[in-house]
Motif scaffolding. Structure first.
Motif, PDB file in Angstrom:
ATOM      1  N   ALA A  45       0.833  -1.038   0.046  1.00 47.02           N
ATOM      2  CA  ALA A  45       0.026  -0.154   0.080  1.00 47.02           C
ATOM      3  C   ALA A  45       0.990   1.349   0.034  1.00 47.02           C
ATOM      4  CB  ALA A  45      -0.826  -0.053   1.035  1.00 47.02           C
ATOM      5  N   LEU A  46       2.022   1.095   0.729  1.00 46.66           N
ATOM      6  CA  LEU A  46       2.614   2.473   0.828  1.00 46.66           C
ATOM      7  C   LEU A  46       3.416   2.566  -0.538  1.00 46.66           C
ATOM      8  CD1 LEU A  46       4.535   2.048   4.398  1.00 46.66           C
ATOM      9  CD2 LEU A  46       2.846   3.837   3.596  1.00 46.66           C
ATOM     10  N   LEU A  47       3.976   1.637  -1.243  1.00 46.11           N
ATOM     11  CA  LEU A  47       4.761   1.626  -2.484  1.00 46.11           C
ATOM     12  C   LEU A  47       3.707   2.138  -3.546  1.00 46.11           C
ATOM     13  CD1 LEU A  47       6.752  -1.757  -2.495  1.00 46.11           C
ATOM     14  CD2 LEU A  47       7.406   0.658  -2.113  1.00 46.11           C
ATOM     15  N   GLY A  48       2.400   2.056  -3.383  1.00 44.32           N
ATOM     16  CA  GLY A  48       1.624   2.501  -4.205  1.00 44.32           C
ATOM     17  C   GLY A  48       1.282   4.032  -4.412  1.00 44.32           C
ATOM     18  N   LEU A  49       2.007   4.696  -3.037  1.00 40.58           N
ATOM     19  CA  LEU A  49       1.998   6.123  -3.120  1.00 40.58           C
ATOM     20  C   LEU A  49       3.380   6.603  -3.306  1.00 40.58           C
ATOM     21  CD1 LEU A  49      -0.115   6.391  -0.003  1.00 40.58           C
ATOM     22  CD2 LEU A  49      -0.899   6.764  -2.147  1.00 40.58           C
ATOM     23  N   SER A  50       4.484   5.796  -3.650  1.00 40.46           N
ATOM     24  CA  SER A  50       5.522   6.254  -3.976  1.00 40.46           C
ATOM     25  C   SER A  50       5.825   7.111  -4.958  1.00 40.46           C
ATOM     26  CB  SER A  50       6.705   4.844  -4.075  1.00 40.46           C
ATOM     27  OG  SER A  50       6.079   4.347  -5.384  1.00 40.46           O
ATOM     28  N   ASP A  51       4.894   7.544  -6.119  1.00 40.04           N
ATOM     29  CA  ASP A  51       5.070   8.326  -7.247  1.00 40.04           C
ATOM     30  C   ASP A  51       4.300   9.587  -6.905  1.00 40.04           C
ATOM     31  OD1 ASP A  51       6.861   6.728  -8.341  1.00 40.04           O
ATOM     32  OD2 ASP A  51       5.209   5.865  -9.428  1.00 40.04           O
ATOM     33  N   ALA A  52       3.837   9.828  -5.745  1.00 40.52           N
ATOM     34  CA  ALA A  52       3.000  10.775  -5.242  1.00 40.52           C
ATOM     35  C   ALA A  52       3.623  12.241  -5.503  1.00 40.52           C
ATOM     36  CB  ALA A  52       2.499  11.176  -3.921  1.00 40.52           C
ATOM     37  N   LYS A  53       2.875  13.317  -5.842  1.00 41.42           N
ATOM     38  CA  LYS A  53       3.446  14.804  -6.384  1.00 41.42           C
ATOM     39  C   LYS A  53       4.222  15.370  -4.976  1.00 41.42           C
ATOM     40  CE  LYS A  53       0.390  15.530 -10.265  1.00 41.42           C
ATOM     41  NZ  LYS A  53      -0.280  16.596 -10.860  1.00 41.42           N
ATOM     42  N   ASP A  54       3.592  15.112  -3.890  1.00 43.57           N
ATOM     43  CA  ASP A  54       3.770  15.501  -2.521  1.00 43.57           C
ATOM     44  C   ASP A  54       5.222  14.929  -2.357  1.00 43.57           C
ATOM     45  OD1 ASP A  54       4.169  16.976  -0.450  1.00 43.57           O
ATOM     46  OD2 ASP A  54       2.397  16.340   0.611  1.00 43.57           O
ATOM     47  N   LYS A  55       6.388  15.594  -2.103  1.00 44.77           N
ATOM     48  CA  LYS A  55       7.576  15.515  -1.730  1.00 44.77           C
ATOM     49  C   LYS A  55       7.623  14.691  -0.341  1.00 44.77           C
ATOM     50  CE  LYS A  55       9.259  19.876  -0.046  1.00 44.77           C
ATOM     51  NZ  LYS A  55      10.447  20.713  -0.137  1.00 44.77           N
ATOM     52  N   ALA A  56       6.621  15.364   0.571  1.00 44.69           N
ATOM     53  CA  ALA A  56       6.580  14.650   1.953  1.00 44.69           C
ATOM     54  C   ALA A  56       6.070  13.293   1.939  1.00 44.69           C
ATOM     55  CB  ALA A  56       5.691  15.511   2.782  1.00 44.69           C
ATOM     56  N   VAL A  57       5.128  12.786   0.847  1.00 44.79           N
ATOM     57  CA  VAL A  57       4.682  11.528   1.089  1.00 44.79           C
ATOM     58  C   VAL A  57       5.712  10.547   0.155  1.00 44.79           C
ATOM     59  CG1 VAL A  57       2.782  10.062  -0.287  1.00 44.79           C
ATOM     60  CG2 VAL A  57       2.235  12.405   0.646  1.00 44.79           C
ATOM     61  N   ARG A  58       6.492  11.286  -0.625  1.00 45.03           N
ATOM     62  CA  ARG A  58       7.326  10.189  -1.232  1.00 45.03           C
ATOM     63  C   ARG A  58       8.519  10.173  -0.451  1.00 45.03           C
ATOM     64  NH1 ARG A  58       7.310  14.445  -5.308  1.00 45.03           N
ATOM     65  NH2 ARG A  58       9.454  14.739  -4.624  1.00 45.03           N
ATOM     66  N   PHE A  59       9.109  10.897   0.605  1.00 45.02           N
ATOM     67  CA  PHE A  59       9.831  10.954   1.703  1.00 45.02           C
ATOM     68  C   PHE A  59       9.573   9.770   2.615  1.00 45.02           C
ATOM     69  CE2 PHE A  59      10.949  12.607   5.859  1.00 45.02           C
ATOM     70  CZ  PHE A  59      12.035  11.979   6.217  1.00 45.02           C
ATOM     71  N   ARG A  60       8.244  10.019   3.068  1.00 46.28           N
ATOM     72  CA  ARG A  60       7.791   8.960   4.415  1.00 46.28           C
ATOM     73  C   ARG A  60       7.527   7.607   3.809  1.00 46.28           C
ATOM     74  NH1 ARG A  60       9.653  11.104   9.141  1.00 46.28           N
ATOM     75  NH2 ARG A  60       8.826  13.236   9.196  1.00 46.28           N
ATOM     76  N   VAL A  61       7.270   7.583   2.804  1.00 43.31           N
ATOM     77  CA  VAL A  61       6.897   6.232   1.918  1.00 43.31           C
ATOM     78  C   VAL A  61       8.445   5.555   1.856  1.00 43.31           C
ATOM     79  CG1 VAL A  61       6.455   4.966  -0.079  1.00 43.31           C
ATOM     80  CG2 VAL A  61       4.923   6.654   0.862  1.00 43.31           C
ATOM     81  N   SER A  62       9.405   6.199   1.440  1.00 41.34           N
ATOM     82  CA  SER A  62      10.387   5.575   1.243  1.00 41.34           C
ATOM     83  C   SER A  62      11.119   5.469   2.443  1.00 41.34           C
ATOM     84  CB  SER A  62      11.630   6.538   0.496  1.00 41.34           C
ATOM     85  OG  SER A  62      11.082   6.896  -0.737  1.00 41.34           O
TER      86      SER A  62
END
Length: 625
Positions: free
Chosen positions: A103-120
């Protein structure tokens, strides 16, 4: 009556997931109890419903880009809960990890840099904290590799750093075409962010390409990256995995770095290698090959001498200097230099006593010098064409450089040392690399007597230029000696011819794949090579010897004029100029002309009149060149 306000009963918190997450983000100390409560809730709940609700609260962390303590504690709680489970629930927990990570990896290409950071960050922390026996599905493995490799090209440095850490357990350095290892190497060497380069350094697994890249990062432009690379090398890379030249270059660069923190990391690396060598300084120095890499070895010993714990180890290693091995000789010289510096700096009697105790006795020194000269004069099978081994020459140079620290009060030993040094300076078979330390040792013998040193040097130059009859041990007038030389020359010619024939025969046998016959021929060639080295060296022609003598005279004159504190009489240098310098300018050998110009230049530096006279000559040479 005075009415007292009754305290309201404490509100009982519901054991809900919301309350558990609220408590977990307040303090790390509550994580254990919160984990137990959430684990009990998980046992009573449906798997899919629990995973969906759990991910809903995890998603609340994703929009937070700043590393606030509340968010970091929540991340720590999520990682701890997902990765710490008993063996009974291991399969269920692996399934939960797979669900949450997918589920987290599905959000890895989000536009928000915060989401990409927290997912990684979350995926990387969970993957690296999982037990070794945990099972990961192929779907999660492929998705993790694909999405995190994509995030390694993210425009935000912290996202790239977290993505690198997430790939730690997926790399396979044994495979030469591993995409993850290649990406880690690329980012370690080319990424513009120091944080990302440091993350790649920490993440990559040891391998030959990785070790080469780590050594390259020790020369990074960023101080923090250089320091971090040294720390990783100390922890992950064994000294035996590096070549001698790599070890020497690494220690030389880090111990001479301009940044104090990097030099301190270099000292820690040296300590770690010393511990792995069972605290044997000689073993560590042998791994550096001090004969070839003197400067790095000097920096290592100097770093050990500055530490009180390892100073005694260096002193113990230098006690074996009588063996004339390169490592103890270098330890002794640097130990004496350190003690002399400390005695001068502190001016304490104890420091002087320590220096006097460490200085070798003059008689023992002369005996060791005589043995070292004998070793250098005897060709060994390791030397090519009878050349002097590098280790023997190195030990002799170190022994000569110790001479300024000796106590010259013993007149007998002092005279013996002077005779030995003078004989070596006149010996044309002594290599040019030994002349500077020999002249320095002779100057140390004449300490406080500059005029005497100058007189000795002038006498040596005159004797080399015009040797006394029979001074070089020639036996040209002896018929028996002439016959022996003739026989030796004939035998040398025969042996050399046979060696050439054997070389051709060996090549032919190898081409015919007759390796047994080739081995026999090689054995015969080795025996002939030893016989060739045992034969006396061939005598050169008078013209060749004259060139060698003139070159030796010019080098001695140059070293004399470079000696500090020696005042040279003008008439003495005029004699050498007329007899040696000017004739050498007309010699056909460029080496002699270069030495003559250097001597004339040094002479001009000490005399304005001579400078005016020789200036047109230098102008003419400059124009000709």
């Amino acid at each position: 009556k005075k009415w007292r306000k009754k305290k309201a009963p404490a509100r009982l918190k519901r054991a809900t997931m919301e309350a558990i997450f609220e408590d977990a983000q307040l303090s790390l100390a509550k994580h254990r109890k919160c984990t137990e409560k959430l684990r009990a809730m998980q046992r009573k709940s449906d798997r899919s419903a629990f995973a969906e609700e759990f991910f809903g609260y995890v998603a609340c962390i994703l929009p937070v880009f700043k590393r606030e303590p509340v968010a970091e504690r929540a991340v720590e709680f999520v990682v701890k809960y997902l990765t710490e489970a008993d063996e009974e629930n291991a399969a269920e927990q692996d399934e939960l990890i797979g669900t949450i990570c997918m589920a987290l990896l599905g959000l890895s290409d989000a536009k928000d840099k915060a989401v990409r950071f927290r997912v990684s960050q979350l995926v990387g922390r969970v993957m690296n904290a999982m037990p070794e026996e945990a099972e990961v599905s192929d779907e999660l493995f492929s998705a993790l590799e694909e999405r995190m490799l994509r995030r390694c090209r993210d425009k935000v440095p912290v996202v790239r750093a977290c993505a690198l850490r997430a790939l730690f357990r997926l790399q396979d350095p044994a495979q030469p075409d591993d995409a993850i290892t290649a990406e880690l190497l690329r980012m370690m060497e080319t990424d513009s962010s120091a944080e990302v380069r440091m993350a790649a350094i920490s993440t990559i697994a040891p391998s030959k390409p990785a070790i080469r890249a780590l050594l390259g990062r020790t020369r990074d432009v960023a101080e923090g990256v250089r320091k971090h690379a040294l720390a990783v090398i100390r922890e992950k890379v064994e000294m035996r995995w590096l070549t001698i030249s790599q070890r020497a270059a690494l220690l030389d660069e880090c111990l001479s770095d301009r940044a104090p923190s990097v030099r301190a990391a270099g000292v820690e690396l040296t300590r770690g290698w010393l511990r792995k060598a069972d605290k044997q300084v000689l073993t560590l120095l042998k791994a550096l090959d001090v004969s070839t890499h003197e400067s790095p070895a000097e920096r290592v010993i100097a770093a050990l001498l500055r530490e009180s714990e390892s100073r005694a180890l260096v002193a113990s290693a230098s006690a074996d200097w009588h063996s004339l091995a390169p490592e103890p000789m270098l330890c002794l010289r640097l130990q004496l230099d350190y003690l002399a510096t400390e005695a001068k700096r502190t001016a304490e009697p104890k420091a002087e006593e320590m220096l006097d105790a460490a200085v070798p006795d003059l008689g023992a020194y002369c005996e060791a010098l005589h043995r070292a000269v004998g070793v250098c004069r005897v060709p060994t099978p390791q030397g090519e064409d009878g050349a002097v081994p590098v280790a023997a020459t190195f030990s002799l140079v170190q022994l000569l450089r110790i001479s300024p620290r000796l106590d010259m009060a013993n007149e007998h030993g002092r005279a013996e040392l002077e005779v030995e040094l003078s004989g070596l300076l006149k010996d044309l078979s002594v290599g040019d690399e030994l002349l500077p330390p020999l002249v320095g040792a002779l100057e140390a013998v004449c300490v406080g007597e500059g005029e005497r040193f100058g007189r000795l040097m002038h006498e040596l130059i005159s004797e080399v230029d015009d040797p006394l009859e029979g001074a070089d041990g020639s036996v040209e007038d002896d018929p028996a000696g002439a016959d022996e030389r003739l026989k030796a020359e004939q035998r040398r010619m025969c042996v050399e011819a046979r060696l050439l024939a054997l070389h051709a025969d060996v090549k032919a046998k190898v081409e015919e794949e007759d390796f047994e016959a080739a081995a026999g021929l090689k054995k015969e060639a080795a025996e002939l090579q030893q016989e060739l080295q045992a034969l006396p060296a061939p005598r050169g022609t008078p013209e060749e010897e004259a060139v060698v003598r003139m070159a030796r005279c010019l080098k001695l004159a140059e070293l004399l004029m470079r000696a500090p504190g020696v005042r040279l009489a003008q008439h003495e240098m005029d004699v050498h100029a007329q007899a040696i310098f000017l004739p050498a300018l007309a010699a056909p050998q460029p080496k002699l002309r270069t030495l003559a110009l250097r001597c004339l230049g040094l002479r001009a530096l000490g005399c304005p009149t001579q400078a005016a006279k020789t200036w047109p000559l230098f102008v003419k040479v400059r124009a000709a060149r």
